[in-house]
Scaffold this motif. Sequence first.
Motif, PDB file in Angstrom:
ATOM      1  N   LEU A   1     -20.909   5.431 -14.663  1.00 18.29           N
ATOM      2  CA  LEU A   1     -20.339   4.200 -15.200  1.00 18.29           C
ATOM      3  C   LEU A   1     -18.921   4.015 -14.685  1.00 18.29           C
ATOM      4  O   LEU A   1     -18.107   4.936 -14.733  1.00 18.29           O
ATOM      5  CB  LEU A   1     -20.307   4.246 -16.736  1.00 18.29           C
ATOM      6  CG  LEU A   1     -21.622   4.551 -17.448  1.00 18.29           C
ATOM      7  CD1 LEU A   1     -21.399   4.638 -18.946  1.00 18.29           C
ATOM      8  CD2 LEU A   1     -22.662   3.488 -17.131  1.00 18.29           C
ATOM      9  N   HIS A   2     -18.641   2.825 -14.179  1.00 15.42           N
ATOM     10  CA  HIS A   2     -17.292   2.476 -13.745  1.00 15.42           C
ATOM     11  C   HIS A   2     -16.929   1.086 -14.252  1.00 15.42           C
ATOM     12  O   HIS A   2     -17.803   0.202 -14.337  1.00 15.42           O
ATOM     13  CB  HIS A   2     -17.174   2.479 -12.219  1.00 15.42           C
ATOM     14  CG  HIS A   2     -17.150   3.843 -11.610  1.00 15.42           C
ATOM     15  ND1 HIS A   2     -18.304   4.580 -11.389  1.00 15.42           N
ATOM     16  CD2 HIS A   2     -16.109   4.611 -11.173  1.00 15.42           C
ATOM     17  CE1 HIS A   2     -17.964   5.741 -10.841  1.00 15.42           C
ATOM     18  NE2 HIS A   2     -16.654   5.785 -10.695  1.00 15.42           N
ATOM     19  N   LEU A   3     -15.665   0.906 -14.571  1.00 14.21           N
ATOM     20  CA  LEU A   3     -15.107  -0.405 -14.850  1.00 14.21           C
ATOM     21  C   LEU A   3     -14.201  -0.776 -13.682  1.00 14.21           C
ATOM     22  O   LEU A   3     -13.363   0.034 -13.261  1.00 14.21           O
ATOM     23  CB  LEU A   3     -14.338  -0.395 -16.169  1.00 14.21           C
ATOM     24  CG  LEU A   3     -15.214  -0.315 -17.422  1.00 14.21           C
ATOM     25  CD1 LEU A   3     -14.390   0.108 -18.625  1.00 14.21           C
ATOM     26  CD2 LEU A   3     -15.903  -1.651 -17.688  1.00 14.21           C
ATOM     27  N   LEU A   4     -14.368  -1.984 -13.171  1.00 12.83           N
ATOM     28  CA  LEU A   4     -13.629  -2.435 -12.001  1.00 12.83           C
ATOM     29  C   LEU A   4     -12.755  -3.627 -12.375  1.00 12.83           C
ATOM     30  O   LEU A   4     -13.255  -4.601 -12.948  1.00 12.83           O
ATOM     31  CB  LEU A   4     -14.593  -2.852 -10.889  1.00 12.83           C
ATOM     32  CG  LEU A   4     -15.766  -1.910 -10.576  1.00 12.83           C
ATOM     33  CD1 LEU A   4     -16.680  -2.533  -9.549  1.00 12.83           C
ATOM     34  CD2 LEU A   4     -15.255  -0.561 -10.096  1.00 12.83           C
ATOM     35  N   ARG A   5     -11.449  -3.545 -12.075  1.00 16.83           N
ATOM     36  CA  ARG A   5     -10.590  -4.708 -12.217  1.00 16.83           C
ATOM     37  C   ARG A   5     -10.425  -5.338 -10.840  1.00 16.83           C
ATOM     38  O   ARG A   5     -10.011  -4.672  -9.879  1.00 16.83           O
ATOM     39  CB  ARG A   5      -9.221  -4.326 -12.774  1.00 16.83           C
ATOM     40  CG  ARG A   5      -8.291  -5.552 -12.875  1.00 16.83           C
ATOM     41  CD  ARG A   5      -6.881  -5.183 -13.256  1.00 16.83           C
ATOM     42  NE  ARG A   5      -6.822  -4.764 -14.643  1.00 16.83           N
ATOM     43  CZ  ARG A   5      -6.182  -3.687 -15.060  1.00 16.83           C
ATOM     44  NH1 ARG A   5      -5.587  -2.892 -14.190  1.00 16.83           N
ATOM     45  NH2 ARG A   5      -6.149  -3.370 -16.331  1.00 16.83           N
ATOM     46  N   LEU A   6     -10.783  -6.623 -10.745  1.00 15.49           N
ATOM     47  CA  LEU A   6     -10.720  -7.344  -9.482  1.00 15.49           C
ATOM     48  C   LEU A   6      -9.851  -8.584  -9.661  1.00 15.49           C
ATOM     49  O   LEU A   6     -10.323  -9.607 -10.170  1.00 15.49           O
ATOM     50  CB  LEU A   6     -12.132  -7.750  -9.030  1.00 15.49           C
ATOM     51  CG  LEU A   6     -13.162  -6.628  -8.857  1.00 15.49           C
ATOM     52  CD1 LEU A   6     -14.541  -7.212  -8.566  1.00 15.49           C
ATOM     53  CD2 LEU A   6     -12.727  -5.686  -7.748  1.00 15.49           C
ATOM     54  N   PRO A   7      -8.584  -8.533  -9.276  1.00 18.90           N
ATOM     55  CA  PRO A   7      -7.752  -9.741  -9.329  1.00 18.90           C
ATOM     56  C   PRO A   7      -8.332 -10.823  -8.422  1.00 18.90           C
ATOM     57  O   PRO A   7      -9.064 -10.538  -7.466  1.00 18.90           O
ATOM     58  CB  PRO A   7      -6.397  -9.252  -8.809  1.00 18.90           C
ATOM     59  CG  PRO A   7      -6.412  -7.773  -9.018  1.00 18.90           C
ATOM     60  CD  PRO A   7      -7.830  -7.352  -8.831  1.00 18.90           C
ATOM     61  N   SER A   8      -8.029 -12.068  -8.739  1.00 23.14           N
ATOM     62  CA  SER A   8      -8.554 -13.201  -7.970  1.00 23.14           C
ATOM     63  C   SER A   8      -8.315 -12.994  -6.473  1.00 23.14           C
ATOM     64  O   SER A   8      -7.219 -12.653  -6.042  1.00 23.14           O
ATOM     65  CB  SER A   8      -7.875 -14.494  -8.429  1.00 23.14           C
ATOM     66  OG  SER A   8      -8.368 -15.594  -7.696  1.00 23.14           O
ATOM     67  N   GLY A   9      -9.382 -13.184  -5.690  1.00 25.61           N
ATOM     68  CA  GLY A   9      -9.289 -13.030  -4.243  1.00 25.61           C
ATOM     69  C   GLY A   9      -9.557 -11.623  -3.747  1.00 25.61           C
ATOM     70  O   GLY A   9      -9.665 -11.403  -2.537  1.00 25.61           O
ATOM     71  N   THR A  10      -9.687 -10.659  -4.658  1.00 22.69           N
ATOM     72  CA  THR A  10      -9.939  -9.273  -4.254  1.00 22.69           C
ATOM     73  C   THR A  10     -11.368  -9.110  -3.738  1.00 22.69           C
ATOM     74  O   THR A  10     -12.313  -9.692  -4.271  1.00 22.69           O
ATOM     75  CB  THR A  10      -9.728  -8.321  -5.449  1.00 22.69           C
ATOM     76  OG1 THR A  10      -8.396  -8.439  -5.908  1.00 22.69           O
ATOM     77  CG2 THR A  10     -10.016  -6.880  -5.066  1.00 22.69           C
ATOM     78  N   ARG A  11     -11.511  -8.277  -2.719  1.00 22.45           N
ATOM     79  CA  ARG A  11     -12.828  -7.923  -2.188  1.00 22.45           C
ATOM     80  C   ARG A  11     -12.976  -6.399  -2.241  1.00 22.45           C
ATOM     81  O   ARG A  11     -12.103  -5.667  -1.777  1.00 22.45           O
ATOM     82  CB  ARG A  11     -13.000  -8.415  -0.752  1.00 22.45           C
ATOM     83  CG  ARG A  11     -14.328  -8.003  -0.113  1.00 22.45           C
ATOM     84  CD  ARG A  11     -14.413  -8.435   1.337  1.00 22.45           C
ATOM     85  NE  ARG A  11     -15.592  -7.863   1.989  1.00 22.45           N
ATOM     86  CZ  ARG A  11     -16.606  -8.563   2.464  1.00 22.45           C
ATOM     87  NH1 ARG A  11     -16.587  -9.876   2.372  1.00 22.45           N
ATOM     88  NH2 ARG A  11     -17.612  -7.945   3.054  1.00 22.45           N
TER      89      ARG A  11
END
Length: 302
Positions: free
Chosen positions: A219-229
């Motif tokens: 299990l992972h939680l991912l934070r992706l700011p706008s525009g992140t790939r």
Amino acid sequence: MNLDIRAPYYGELGRLSFSPGWARPEPAMWASPKPRFKPAVWRYAAARAALDQAGEFVPVEQAERRNLIMVNPIEGNIYATSRNIVAAYQMVKAGEQARSHRHTAAALRLVVEAKPGTYTVVDGARVDMAPGDVVLTPSWCWHGHANESDTTSYWIDFLDVPFVQHSEAMFFEPNPAGFEAITRNGPSHYRIPAREALGPGTDAKAVEIAKGVLPTIGLHLLRLPSGTRRDVAKTTVNHLYSVVSGKARVRIDGGADENLAVGDVITVPCWHAHALVAEQDAIVFQVTDEPLLAKVGLVKTG
């Protein structure tokens, strides 16, 4: 071999439950993975509407769990979402209890909608549930769900049932009390709020949670700011993703882009390179079978 005796010979092998390795109809091994499961997407809005309809004629007493299983659309499959994991949307209406049981399959849930008063009882401990929470029910733990709020609650279940079925090590037991009594209250290590687990900040981040608690599920939680790939290489690991907040797009090599909103689920089978792209600031929940494969040395990348 003389053609006159070939047919009787092969017939006799069949009678003895042998199969000639030199005449297999298809190979048993191949140069690289040939995934049978397909990338597929399930929409929370559609599942929520269908569950609401089911709530009108499927009483909680009838169903062990009132849920909708996400069945991978491959020939012959009637259950699994990916090779080793199944996912399902579940609802518990206001005032209902989903009776307690336990099983050898490990399970967890990602809460999509729930008001205070919604909780799971895990081995006697009350575990409150709020949107964005990940709630764990490890193998052979008693667990039942209750909704004492004034509105329906919805979440996504993930279990390693396909793997346990394949290993033929499945056990299931209903709780003799029906719904397990609460013997403990307060904070629980079985509840992982997504935003707290990621911590403060706005930078791209990936956090592993519950390591070792569910030996077959990563299990992972991912934070992706706008525009992140975020690129994921071709690997033997099978992936499932669901959006906790914001919006994201999954781009699969050789396939179409899929836009995901909160509660949507996508499965990306092994040997499919892919990327997650944030349409806006997003938190994404990732579920894999990597711990299972790692234990037997089968995690490979292309």
